[in-house]
Scaffold this motif. Structure first.
Motif, PDB file in Angstrom:
ATOM      1  N   PRO A 240       0.819  -1.213   0.000  1.00 55.46           N
ATOM      2  CA  PRO A 240       0.000   0.000   0.000  1.00 55.46           C
ATOM      3  C   PRO A 240       0.855   1.266   0.000  1.00 55.46           C
ATOM      4  O   PRO A 240       2.003   1.244   0.447  1.00 55.46           O
ATOM      5  CB  PRO A 240      -0.782  -0.116   1.311  1.00 55.46           C
ATOM      6  CG  PRO A 240       0.080  -0.936   2.188  1.00 55.46           C
ATOM      7  CD  PRO A 240       0.888  -1.846   1.314  1.00 55.46           C
TER       8      PRO A 240
ATOM      9  N   CYS B 266      -2.331  -0.448  12.446  1.00 58.16           N
ATOM     10  CA  CYS B 266      -1.257  -1.215  11.786  1.00 58.16           C
ATOM     11  C   CYS B 266      -0.635  -2.193  12.788  1.00 58.16           C
ATOM     12  O   CYS B 266      -0.159  -1.785  13.844  1.00 58.16           O
ATOM     13  CB  CYS B 266      -0.187  -0.262  11.249  1.00 58.16           C
ATOM     14  SG  CYS B 266       1.193  -1.166  10.525  1.00 58.16           S
ATOM     15  N   PRO B 267      -0.632  -3.501  12.487  1.00 57.49           N
ATOM     16  CA  PRO B 267      -0.159  -4.486  13.465  1.00 57.49           C
ATOM     17  C   PRO B 267       1.347  -4.461  13.692  1.00 57.49           C
ATOM     18  O   PRO B 267       1.841  -5.052  14.649  1.00 57.49           O
ATOM     19  CB  PRO B 267      -0.592  -5.826  12.865  1.00 57.49           C
ATOM     20  CG  PRO B 267      -0.726  -5.578  11.418  1.00 57.49           C
ATOM     21  CD  PRO B 267      -1.134  -4.140  11.264  1.00 57.49           C
ATOM     22  N   VAL B 268       2.099  -3.793  12.801  1.00 57.38           N
ATOM     23  CA  VAL B 268       3.559  -3.846  12.936  1.00 57.38           C
ATOM     24  C   VAL B 268       4.184  -2.447  13.038  1.00 57.38           C
ATOM     25  O   VAL B 268       5.384  -2.286  12.843  1.00 57.38           O
ATOM     26  CB  VAL B 268       4.192  -4.618  11.754  1.00 57.38           C
ATOM     27  CG1 VAL B 268       3.853  -6.087  11.825  1.00 57.38           C
ATOM     28  CG2 VAL B 268       3.746  -4.041  10.413  1.00 57.38           C
TER      29      VAL B 268
ATOM     30  N   ALA C 116       4.078   0.152  11.107  1.00 55.44           N
ATOM     31  CA  ALA C 116       4.792   0.508   9.870  1.00 55.44           C
ATOM     32  C   ALA C 116       4.413   1.891   9.348  1.00 55.44           C
ATOM     33  O   ALA C 116       4.865   2.290   8.275  1.00 55.44           O
ATOM     34  CB  ALA C 116       4.497  -0.536   8.791  1.00 55.44           C
ATOM     35  N   ILE C 117       3.554   2.620  10.084  1.00 49.09           N
ATOM     36  CA  ILE C 117       3.091   3.914   9.566  1.00 49.09           C
ATOM     37  C   ILE C 117       3.452   5.031  10.543  1.00 49.09           C
ATOM     38  O   ILE C 117       3.341   4.861  11.764  1.00 49.09           O
ATOM     39  CB  ILE C 117       1.554   3.908   9.338  1.00 49.09           C
ATOM     40  CG1 ILE C 117       1.124   2.618   8.608  1.00 49.09           C
ATOM     41  CG2 ILE C 117       1.117   5.135   8.545  1.00 49.09           C
ATOM     42  CD1 ILE C 117      -0.364   2.482   8.381  1.00 49.09           C
TER      43      ILE C 117
ATOM     44  N   ILE D  44       4.120   5.186   4.878  1.00 46.64           N
ATOM     45  CA  ILE D  44       4.285   3.758   5.177  1.00 46.64           C
ATOM     46  C   ILE D  44       5.741   3.345   4.977  1.00 46.64           C
ATOM     47  O   ILE D  44       6.333   3.604   3.924  1.00 46.64           O
ATOM     48  CB  ILE D  44       3.354   2.914   4.276  1.00 46.64           C
ATOM     49  CG1 ILE D  44       1.894   3.250   4.608  1.00 46.64           C
ATOM     50  CG2 ILE D  44       3.612   1.422   4.469  1.00 46.64           C
ATOM     51  CD1 ILE D  44       0.877   2.630   3.678  1.00 46.64           C
TER      52      ILE D  44
ATOM     53  N   CYS E  83       6.251  -2.924   6.532  1.00 43.03           N
ATOM     54  CA  CYS E  83       4.877  -3.305   6.155  1.00 43.03           C
ATOM     55  C   CYS E  83       4.788  -4.795   5.802  1.00 43.03           C
ATOM     56  O   CYS E  83       5.616  -5.321   5.066  1.00 43.03           O
ATOM     57  CB  CYS E  83       4.440  -2.461   4.955  1.00 43.03           C
ATOM     58  SG  CYS E  83       2.876  -2.985   4.238  1.00 43.03           S
ATOM     59  N   ILE E  84       3.757  -5.475   6.350  1.00 46.72           N
ATOM     60  CA  ILE E  84       3.573  -6.905   6.056  1.00 46.72           C
ATOM     61  C   ILE E  84       2.432  -7.135   5.060  1.00 46.72           C
ATOM     62  O   ILE E  84       2.035  -8.270   4.805  1.00 46.72           O
ATOM     63  CB  ILE E  84       3.302  -7.708   7.350  1.00 46.72           C
ATOM     64  CG1 ILE E  84       2.083  -7.134   8.093  1.00 46.72           C
ATOM     65  CG2 ILE E  84       4.542  -7.731   8.244  1.00 46.72           C
ATOM     66  CD1 ILE E  84       1.606  -7.970   9.257  1.00 46.72           C
ATOM     67  N   GLY E  85       1.853  -6.054   4.547  1.00 46.68           N
ATOM     68  CA  GLY E  85       0.836  -6.197   3.501  1.00 46.68           C
ATOM     69  C   GLY E  85      -0.491  -6.752   3.972  1.00 46.68           C
ATOM     70  O   GLY E  85      -1.214  -7.382   3.201  1.00 46.68           O
ATOM     71  N   CYS E  86      -0.849  -6.511   5.240  1.00 41.61           N
ATOM     72  CA  CYS E  86      -2.088  -7.100   5.771  1.00 41.61           C
ATOM     73  C   CYS E  86      -3.336  -6.410   5.227  1.00 41.61           C
ATOM     74  O   CYS E  86      -4.425  -6.971   5.254  1.00 41.61           O
ATOM     75  CB  CYS E  86      -2.090  -7.049   7.294  1.00 41.61           C
ATOM     76  SG  CYS E  86      -2.239  -5.373   7.931  1.00 41.61           S
ATOM     77  N   GLY E  87      -3.206  -5.175   4.774  1.00 40.74           N
ATOM     78  CA  GLY E  87      -4.346  -4.454   4.214  1.00 40.74           C
ATOM     79  C   GLY E  87      -5.197  -3.723   5.240  1.00 40.74           C
ATOM     80  O   GLY E  87      -6.194  -3.089   4.893  1.00 40.74           O
ATOM     81  N   ASP E  88      -4.827  -3.794   6.524  1.00 41.72           N
ATOM     82  CA  ASP E  88      -5.657  -3.163   7.564  1.00 41.72           C
ATOM     83  C   ASP E  88      -5.804  -1.655   7.366  1.00 41.72           C
ATOM     84  O   ASP E  88      -6.875  -1.089   7.591  1.00 41.72           O
ATOM     85  CB  ASP E  88      -5.048  -3.410   8.955  1.00 41.72           C
ATOM     86  CG  ASP E  88      -5.534  -4.707   9.551  1.00 41.72           C
ATOM     87  OD1 ASP E  88      -6.148  -5.490   8.798  1.00 41.72           O
ATOM     88  OD2 ASP E  88      -5.300  -4.938  10.744  1.00 41.72           O
ATOM     89  N   CYS E  89      -4.724  -0.991   6.946  1.00 39.25           N
ATOM     90  CA  CYS E  89      -4.787   0.470   6.781  1.00 39.25           C
ATOM     91  C   CYS E  89      -5.818   0.829   5.711  1.00 39.25           C
ATOM     92  O   CYS E  89      -6.562   1.800   5.838  1.00 39.25           O
ATOM     93  CB  CYS E  89      -3.410   1.033   6.437  1.00 39.25           C
ATOM     94  SG  CYS E  89      -2.599   0.181   5.096  1.00 39.25           S
TER      95      CYS E  89
HETATM   96  S1  SF4 Z   1      -0.736  -3.032   4.996  1.00 37.10           S
HETATM   97 FE1  SF4 Z   1      -0.826  -3.600   7.174  1.00 37.10          FE
HETATM   98  S2  SF4 Z   1       1.303  -3.650   7.791  1.00 37.10           S
HETATM   99 FE2  SF4 Z   1       1.257  -2.482   5.888  1.00 37.10          FE
HETATM  100  S3  SF4 Z   1       1.068  -0.380   6.538  1.00 37.10           S
HETATM  101 FE3  SF4 Z   1      -1.012  -1.125   6.167  1.00 37.10          FE
HETATM  102  S4  SF4 Z   1      -1.707  -1.822   8.199  1.00 37.10           S
HETATM  103 FE4  SF4 Z   1       0.526  -1.621   8.315  1.00 37.10          FE
END
Ligand code: SF4
Ligand code: SF4
Length: 357
Positions: A189, A206-208, A210-211, A220, A225-231
């Motif tokens: 993202p 963001c779980p890690v 990264a933002i 970001i 970033c682990i690419g979880c898509g939460d953001c």
């Molecule tokens: S995709 Fe997940 S890990 Fe990456 S910036 Fe968004 S919330 Fe954080």
């Protein structure tokens, strides 16, 4: 060869006795006894739903399946894996507490819960598959150790794959956090700074971590970033973007490869039930209760994850008079998971629908 998909029309608010009888008809039609030996440990894969979500398969519907497994003298347990993202299912303790809050207690369902990938998602088994994306995949240990698998899948749309049912339930849903991470690894993202209001909602979720905020906008850190898509999910200002088509295609292909890994040591031991009821735009991992996007369709059963997903989508699209998942997610091709799954031997796109009269 064409696969068989058995189907009953059901409404979510129908009389419970009728739903029990229809579930029994499905499992008799599929000859459940052939898939479960006496004393088999039978993993019943299900999602217990995220906090605030009410779309999950009701616990009393699950009871009907558990009772049939017990009548085959199998030993059922309910199972799922911990999630990649923050919320209430990130570790086994919180996950179990939420499942009980949602009514999946042993007195209601008749079976205990075992979170398949352990306390913090460290328990897995490596399965060799030798496919395009992965030579081997890591599958949640308790599922791999089980003798038989019954996947109960709520059919919904999905923000990254467009469509979610049996293939996603076992491919993503029985991978450990590492496996989930690898499936999301193409998701990169970025922030549209002109739209970002610096509200920090993405930072909180963001779980890690990264933002960060830089020059009055979210930024970001790609290396974290682990690419979880939460953001992407939480941003209310449409300020997070990803390259949809490439991202979704790779994710769906990787998901299908993980599903193949799940099935590998379960030949002749796997049954799928798809619940095309309360079909929503987003999946049950969303911490919100979405409205229906199409009237209830019913419940399907098959031994083939691709055929049952194809039949579920076909029935939904027939009822909607259009490709509903394309309409909801115009930038995605939801069918990649099925065509790619069929190409690697996960199942058949061709099926015969056997409907209860
Ligand atoms: S995709 Fe997940 S890990 Fe990456 S910036 Fe968004 S919330 Fe954080
Ligand atoms: S949630 Fe959206 S608007 Fe808020 S800081 Fe993050 S990117 Fe910007």
């Amino acid at each position: 060869m064409r696969s068989k998909v058995h189907f009953v029309r059901v409404k979510l608010n129908e009389d419970l006795d009728a739903i029990r009888d229809k579930t029994r008809w499905l499992l008799e039609s599929i000859k459940l006894k052939k898939f479960i030996r006496v004393n088999d440990l039978v993993a019943i894969k299900i999602s217990f739903g995220e906090e605030g979500n009410k779309g999950y398969i009701p616990p009393n519907f699950v009871r009907f399946v558990i009772d049939e497994v017990k009548s085959c003298r199998g030993k059922p347990f309910l199972t799922d894996t911990n999630t990649l993202y923050k919320e209430k299912r990130q570790n086994t303790v919180d996950h179990l507490n939420l499942a009980y809050e949602h009514g999946f207690t042993q007195d209601v369902t008749g079976a205990p819960i075992i979170i398949a990938d352990g306390l913090r998602s460290g328990e897995d088994i490596k399965v060799n598959i030798n496919k395009k994306h992965f030579k081997s995949v890591k599958i949640a240990r308790a599922c791999a150790d089980a003798d038989s698998l019954i996947a109960l899948s709520h059919v919904t749309g999905h923000m990254l794959s467009g469509f979610a049912a049996a293939t996603k339930n076992i491919g993503m849903g029985l991978a450990t956090r590492v496996g989930k991470l690898l499936q999301h690894s193409n998701i990169k993202p970025s922030v549209l700074t002109s739209k970002c209001t610096a509200c920090k909602l993405c930072i909180v979720n963001c779980p890690v971590d990264a933002i960060e905020i830089k020059n009055k906008a979210a930024c970001i850190k790609e290396d974290i970033c682990i690419g979880c898509g939460d953001c992407l999910v939480v941003c209310r200002d449409d300020a997070i973007k990803i390259s949809w088509s490439e991202t979704s295609t790779f994710m769906q292909e990787k998901m299908a490869e993980h599903a193949l890994g799940v099935m590998k040591n379960k030949e002749g031991r796997t049954v799928f039930l798809n619940y095309a009821l309360k079909i929503t735009k987003s999946c049950d991992c969303m911490a919100k209760d979405d409205p229906r996007i199409v009237p209830d369709i019913g419940i399907l059963a098959s031994t083939d994850p691709i055929a049952i997903d194809k039949a579920s989508a076909d029935l939904i699209n027939e009822t909607s008079n259009l490709d509903l998942f394309k309409k909801e997610y115009p930038n995605l091709d939801w069918s990649v998971q099925l065509t790619y799954g069929a190409s690697i031997g996960l199942g058949n796109l061709e099926y015969d629908l056997v409907e209860m009269e």
